[in-house]
Structures are given as C-alpha cells and as structure tokens.
Design a protein around this motif. Structure first.
Motif, PDB file in Angstrom:
ATOM      1  N   ASP A 227      -3.063  -5.010  -3.625  1.00 32.15           N
ATOM      2  CA  ASP A 227      -1.892  -5.085  -2.744  1.00 32.15           C
ATOM      3  C   ASP A 227      -1.414  -3.676  -2.387  1.00 32.15           C
ATOM      4  OD1 ASP A 227      -0.664  -4.215  -5.060  1.00 32.15           O
ATOM      5  OD2 ASP A 227       0.284  -6.137  -5.495  1.00 32.15           O
ATOM      6  N   GLU A 228      -0.394  -3.605  -1.551  1.00 35.59           N
ATOM      7  CA  GLU A 228       0.058  -2.305  -1.053  1.00 35.59           C
ATOM      8  C   GLU A 228       0.569  -1.376  -2.147  1.00 35.59           C
ATOM      9  OE1 GLU A 228       3.098  -0.457   2.343  1.00 35.59           O
ATOM     10  OE2 GLU A 228       2.489  -2.562   2.402  1.00 35.59           O
ATOM     11  N   PRO A 229       1.385  -1.839  -3.106  1.00 43.81           N
ATOM     12  CA  PRO A 229       1.846  -0.912  -4.152  1.00 43.81           C
ATOM     13  C   PRO A 229       0.701  -0.315  -4.974  1.00 43.81           C
ATOM     14  CG  PRO A 229       3.213  -2.887  -4.119  1.00 43.81           C
ATOM     15  CD  PRO A 229       2.046  -3.159  -3.226  1.00 43.81           C
ATOM     16  N   LEU A 230      -0.305  -1.139  -5.310  1.00 43.80           N
ATOM     17  CA  LEU A 230      -1.434  -0.636  -6.093  1.00 43.80           C
ATOM     18  C   LEU A 230      -2.267   0.339  -5.270  1.00 43.80           C
ATOM     19  CD1 LEU A 230      -3.017  -0.713  -8.724  1.00 43.80           C
ATOM     20  CD2 LEU A 230      -4.246  -2.722  -7.874  1.00 43.80           C
ATOM     21  N   ALA A 231      -2.499   0.011  -3.994  1.00 46.39           N
ATOM     22  CA  ALA A 231      -3.269   0.900  -3.124  1.00 46.39           C
ATOM     23  C   ALA A 231      -2.559   2.240  -2.951  1.00 46.39           C
ATOM     24  CB  ALA A 231      -3.486   0.239  -1.763  1.00 46.39           C
ATOM     25  N   GLU A 232      -1.242   2.218  -2.866  1.00 39.87           N
ATOM     26  CA  GLU A 232      -0.470   3.455  -2.718  1.00 39.87           C
ATOM     27  C   GLU A 232      -0.630   4.336  -3.964  1.00 39.87           C
ATOM     28  OE1 GLU A 232       1.855   6.518  -1.538  1.00 39.87           O
ATOM     29  OE2 GLU A 232       1.108   4.875  -0.289  1.00 39.87           O
ATOM     30  N   CYS A 233      -0.651   3.726  -5.133  1.00 41.58           N
ATOM     31  CA  CYS A 233      -0.842   4.493  -6.370  1.00 41.58           C
ATOM     32  C   CYS A 233      -2.217   5.162  -6.384  1.00 41.58           C
ATOM     33  CB  CYS A 233      -0.712   3.573  -7.579  1.00 41.58           C
ATOM     34  SG  CYS A 233       0.948   2.958  -7.897  1.00 41.58           S
ATOM     35  N   VAL A 234      -3.246   4.420  -5.986  1.00 41.42           N
ATOM     36  CA  VAL A 234      -4.598   4.981  -5.958  1.00 41.42           C
ATOM     37  C   VAL A 234      -4.666   6.139  -4.976  1.00 41.42           C
ATOM     38  CG1 VAL A 234      -7.022   4.494  -5.462  1.00 41.42           C
ATOM     39  CG2 VAL A 234      -5.630   2.783  -6.647  1.00 41.42           C
ATOM     40  N   LEU A 235      -4.048   5.970  -3.818  1.00 42.94           N
ATOM     41  CA  LEU A 235      -4.045   7.035  -2.810  1.00 42.94           C
ATOM     42  C   LEU A 235      -3.326   8.279  -3.331  1.00 42.94           C
ATOM     43  CD1 LEU A 235      -4.743   8.013   0.000  1.00 42.94           C
ATOM     44  CD2 LEU A 235      -2.689   6.869   0.864  1.00 42.94           C
ATOM     45  N   ARG A 236      -2.253   8.091  -4.081  1.00 48.21           N
ATOM     46  CA  ARG A 236      -1.546   9.236  -4.653  1.00 48.21           C
ATOM     47  C   ARG A 236      -2.433  10.000  -5.624  1.00 48.21           C
ATOM     48  NH1 ARG A 236       3.409   6.290  -7.102  1.00 48.21           N
ATOM     49  NH2 ARG A 236       3.812   8.308  -8.099  1.00 48.21           N
ATOM     50  N   LEU A 237      -3.244   9.283  -6.398  1.00 47.91           N
ATOM     51  CA  LEU A 237      -4.169   9.951  -7.316  1.00 47.91           C
ATOM     52  C   LEU A 237      -5.189  10.791  -6.546  1.00 47.91           C
ATOM     53  CD1 LEU A 237      -5.115   7.335 -10.078  1.00 47.91           C
ATOM     54  CD2 LEU A 237      -3.701   9.374 -10.332  1.00 47.91           C
ATOM     55  N   ILE A 238      -5.709  10.235  -5.465  1.00 45.38           N
ATOM     56  CA  ILE A 238      -6.723  10.946  -4.685  1.00 45.38           C
ATOM     57  C   ILE A 238      -6.123  12.206  -4.072  1.00 45.38           C
ATOM     58  CG2 ILE A 238      -8.361  10.780  -2.784  1.00 45.38           C
ATOM     59  CD1 ILE A 238      -8.839   8.999  -5.343  1.00 45.38           C
ATOM     60  N   ARG A 239      -4.947  12.094  -3.516  1.00 44.94           N
ATOM     61  CA  ARG A 239      -4.295  13.271  -2.937  1.00 44.94           C
ATOM     62  C   ARG A 239      -3.974  14.308  -4.000  1.00 44.94           C
ATOM     63  NH1 ARG A 239      -0.267   9.724   1.002  1.00 44.94           N
ATOM     64  NH2 ARG A 239      -1.718   9.539   2.785  1.00 44.94           N
ATOM     65  N   MET A 240      -3.588  13.847  -5.173  1.00 47.79           N
ATOM     66  CA  MET A 240      -3.247  14.743  -6.274  1.00 47.79           C
ATOM     67  C   MET A 240      -4.452  15.574  -6.711  1.00 47.79           C
ATOM     68  SD  MET A 240      -1.866  13.653 -10.042  1.00 47.79           S
ATOM     69  CE  MET A 240      -0.982  12.274  -9.320  1.00 47.79           C
TER      70      MET A 240
ATOM     71  N   THR B 281     -12.170   9.228   2.153  1.00 46.38           N
ATOM     72  CA  THR B 281     -13.152   9.896   3.016  1.00 46.38           C
ATOM     73  C   THR B 281     -12.835  11.382   3.151  1.00 46.38           C
ATOM     74  OG1 THR B 281     -13.530   7.841   4.256  1.00 46.38           O
ATOM     75  CG2 THR B 281     -14.202   9.915   5.309  1.00 46.38           C
ATOM     76  N   ALA B 282     -11.554  11.708   3.300  1.00 46.11           N
ATOM     77  CA  ALA B 282     -11.151  13.116   3.411  1.00 46.11           C
ATOM     78  C   ALA B 282     -11.519  13.872   2.139  1.00 46.11           C
ATOM     79  CB  ALA B 282      -9.649  13.212   3.671  1.00 46.11           C
ATOM     80  N   TYR B 283     -11.320  13.236   0.977  1.00 40.99           N
ATOM     81  CA  TYR B 283     -11.679  13.904  -0.271  1.00 40.99           C
ATOM     82  C   TYR B 283     -13.188  14.145  -0.339  1.00 40.99           C
ATOM     83  CZ  TYR B 283     -12.433  15.030  -5.120  1.00 40.99           C
ATOM     84  OH  TYR B 283     -12.836  15.673  -6.274  1.00 40.99           O
ATOM     85  N   ILE B 284     -13.969  13.126   0.011  1.00 38.37           N
ATOM     86  CA  ILE B 284     -15.431  13.260  -0.033  1.00 38.37           C
ATOM     87  C   ILE B 284     -15.894  14.390   0.875  1.00 38.37           C
ATOM     88  CG2 ILE B 284     -17.592  12.107   0.602  1.00 38.37           C
ATOM     89  CD1 ILE B 284     -16.247   9.463  -0.328  1.00 38.37           C
ATOM     90  N   GLU B 285     -15.330  14.461   2.079  1.00 43.42           N
ATOM     91  CA  GLU B 285     -15.726  15.526   3.012  1.00 43.42           C
ATOM     92  C   GLU B 285     -15.319  16.901   2.479  1.00 43.42           C
ATOM     93  OE1 GLU B 285     -17.746  15.048   5.437  1.00 43.42           O
ATOM     94  OE2 GLU B 285     -17.731  12.888   5.048  1.00 43.42           O
ATOM     95  N   SER B 286     -14.204  16.972   1.775  1.00 40.19           N
ATOM     96  CA  SER B 286     -13.779  18.253   1.198  1.00 40.19           C
ATOM     97  C   SER B 286     -14.703  18.707   0.079  1.00 40.19           C
ATOM     98  CB  SER B 286     -12.339  18.146   0.662  1.00 40.19           C
ATOM     99  OG  SER B 286     -12.301  17.424  -0.566  1.00 40.19           O
ATOM    100  N   GLN B 287     -15.490  17.761  -0.464  1.00 36.52           N
ATOM    101  CA  GLN B 287     -16.440  18.067  -1.531  1.00 36.52           C
ATOM    102  C   GLN B 287     -17.857  18.295  -1.004  1.00 36.52           C
ATOM    103  OE1 GLN B 287     -15.190  18.333  -4.871  1.00 36.52           O
ATOM    104  NE2 GLN B 287     -13.374  18.292  -3.571  1.00 36.52           N
ATOM    105  N   GLY B 288     -17.989  18.421   0.302  1.00 36.72           N
ATOM    106  CA  GLY B 288     -19.301  18.675   0.892  1.00 36.72           C
ATOM    107  C   GLY B 288     -19.907  17.488   1.601  1.00 36.72           C
ATOM    108  N   GLY B 289     -19.262  16.320   1.528  1.00 34.42           N
ATOM    109  CA  GLY B 289     -19.744  15.145   2.226  1.00 34.42           C
ATOM    110  C   GLY B 289     -20.999  14.560   1.609  1.00 34.42           C
TER     111      GLY B 289
END
Length: 307
Positions: free
Chosen positions: A135-148, A10-18
C-alpha cells in the motif's frame, strides 16, 4: 505511488552505473535488483525479509508451495529457510525491478509492544512465507530508504526510524498475525525457529528428529507436524537442502572440488551427493558451480557508490 517507487529505484540503479543484476546500497540490509529477462530458478537461503516488486514479477518455491508476486506486491519471509526464487516477467523495455529489505525481529517486537491493539496470532500454524499488497504508506517507507542510500551520513540517524515505520505498517496490515508469531518467544513459531538455528549450526552432522524436537521443547510428533506446516518440508529434507546449498557455496566461493564439498557438508558417498545435488538443482554439481560462477561474477565486485 507505484510510479514514484519505480522511478526512485531506477534513478538509484542508474547512479550506480546502470545495467542489470544486484545493486548493493550503503545499508547492508537493503539490496536492489534489476533484470532485463526472465531468469533460471536460484536456490538459496532466505532470511526474514520483505521483498518488494516495483515492476515485473517473480515466483518463489518453498517445499511444495509456489507463490507469485508482481508489481506493487511483496513477499514476506518470516523465518530463515531454503527456497527457490526466479524472475518470470522482465524485458529490456520493461525490466524487473525490486528491492529486498532484511527484517529486524527485535525491532518488530518493540513496535508490537507499543501497538494499542496488537494483531492476534493465527489460530493454527501457517507457512512462514506469504504474498501481500504494497500500500501507499509501505511504498513511501521503501522509497525513503532508497533516497537515503544516496546520503550515507543520514543513514545512522534516519534508518532506524524508517525501519520502525515499515514494521508498523506490516504489523498493522492483514498479515500482522503471522509477524506477531515471529516476535513471541514461546510461540510454536519461535520454537521451530530455534530448531532451525540448531539445524543451521549442525547440518553436517547426523541428526534425528528427536534431537531437534528436544531443542524446540516439543514432542517429536508435534515438532514434525509444526515444522512441516511452517516450512512445507520435513526436518531431514530441510537439513539436506542446507547441506547442498552449502556445498554449492564451497564450490563457487572456495573452488572446492565435488568430493571436497561433499565431505565437508557431511556426505560419506560422493556418488550419493552427486545424485541428490542433481535432483535438487537439475544439473550435476561441477557444471552447476561453473554456471553459477559465470552468472554472478560480473556483479560480485559491485560496491555502493555515493553521489
């Protein structure tokens, strides 16, 4: 972890204009989607990919198989194929939010070779599309990509390592066997994949099952059986879908007329083309192209912004 992943997307989407629609990232293989309402089905070519839902739900129809996946579930597509997907659970108060990540078969193979106990391939062919839990490890990897994606300079350095992590968790999970088949050059799965590549390259031509079987280095009967088990459609039905999807692209992207599109994808009869197109998409070719243009024109010019 589910709330963290949703918050990150959601934070990424809002940073792109929402708003809603498709949101590209600085990584060509990563795409984010948000929708405030259920959507009409969209037929398209799915590449090998991981599709993660953070909120809401989707369904996919391939052949005669229909799969549903919701929050903190994922769809894994292990072979290039045509299918129909749509958002089925979304509202302005609780929008659908998801991310699609293309899979790198070469990287999957490299990670598989390093596993101490690699997953066993399935004893019999299974559909090349399946739903699993995130699961949590996979979700953490996806979140790292989004933050990156907010730090483009980090992508060339960090992206490969995160994708290797994703490959590891997928291969170590309950569906690792199906992905193992994707990496084995001599598996029936890869033989069918070669035939699909041949189909993708020559779909405008008149093809016979025997030709495709020869490309796959299988007998015609074995090829036909394995092809349908993996894709849920026959080889010629697959070819027809490729033709009709390309004709839609020609009408939408290149402003081709119905007759031009029909001829370019291999149809000799425009009336036969229109009948088969209407049967597949549920609407006449010209009207469908107009609908498709209106639906996506507002998102087509989006470019990923950086902080």
């Amino acid at each position: 972890m589910s709330s963290s992943l949703l918050a990150g997307l959601t934070a990424y989407i809002e940073s792109q204009g929402g708003g809603e629609g498709l949101f590209p990232t600085q990584m060509e293989s990563v795409h984010i989607n948000r929708s405030y309402q259920a959507r009409t089905p969209i037929r398209q070519i799915y590449r090998p990919s991981l599709c993660v839902v953070a909120q809401g739900a989707k369904e996919i129809l391939f052949g005669n198989e229909r799969l549903y996946y919701g929050a903190m579930e994922c769809l894994v597509v292990s072979m290039e194929m045509p299918a129909t997907g749509r958002v089925i659970d979304a509202s302005p108060e609780s929008p659908y939010v998801g991310v699609t990540i293309d899979l790198d078969v070469t990287m999957l193979r490299e990670v598989l070779e390093q596993l101490e106990t690699p997953p066993a391939p399935p004893a019999s062919p299974r559909p090349c599309v399946f739903v699993g839990k995130v699961d949590e490890p996979l979700a953490e990897c996806v979140l790292r990509l989004i933050r990156m994606s907010q730090t483009p300079k980090a992508i060339p350095i960090l992206y490969p390592s995160v994708m290797r992590d994703i490959c590891y968790w997928l291969l170590s999970g309950p569906y690792g066997g199906e992905l193992h088949s994707l990496t084995s050059a001599e598996s029936n799965f890869m033989r069918i994949a070669k035939a699909i590549y041949f189909l993708r390259t020559n779909f405008t031509q008149t093809l016979r099952v025997e030709q495709m079987a020869e490309v796959a280095r299988m007998s015609p009967s074995s090829f036909y059986q394995h092809f349908k088990q993996l894709t849920s459609v026959s080889p010629l039905q697959f070819q027809k879908q490729l033709r009709l999807l390309e004709s839609r692209r020609l009408m939408v992207a290149d402003a081709a007329s119905v007759e031009e599109a029909a001829h370019k994808v291999g149809y000799e009869s425009a009336s036969q083309f229109s009948r088969e197109y209407s049967r597949m998409f549920g609407v006449a070719p010209k009207q469908d192209a107009l609908n498709y243009q209106r639906l996506y024109s507002q998102f087509a010019s989006r470019k990923a912004r950086t902080a």
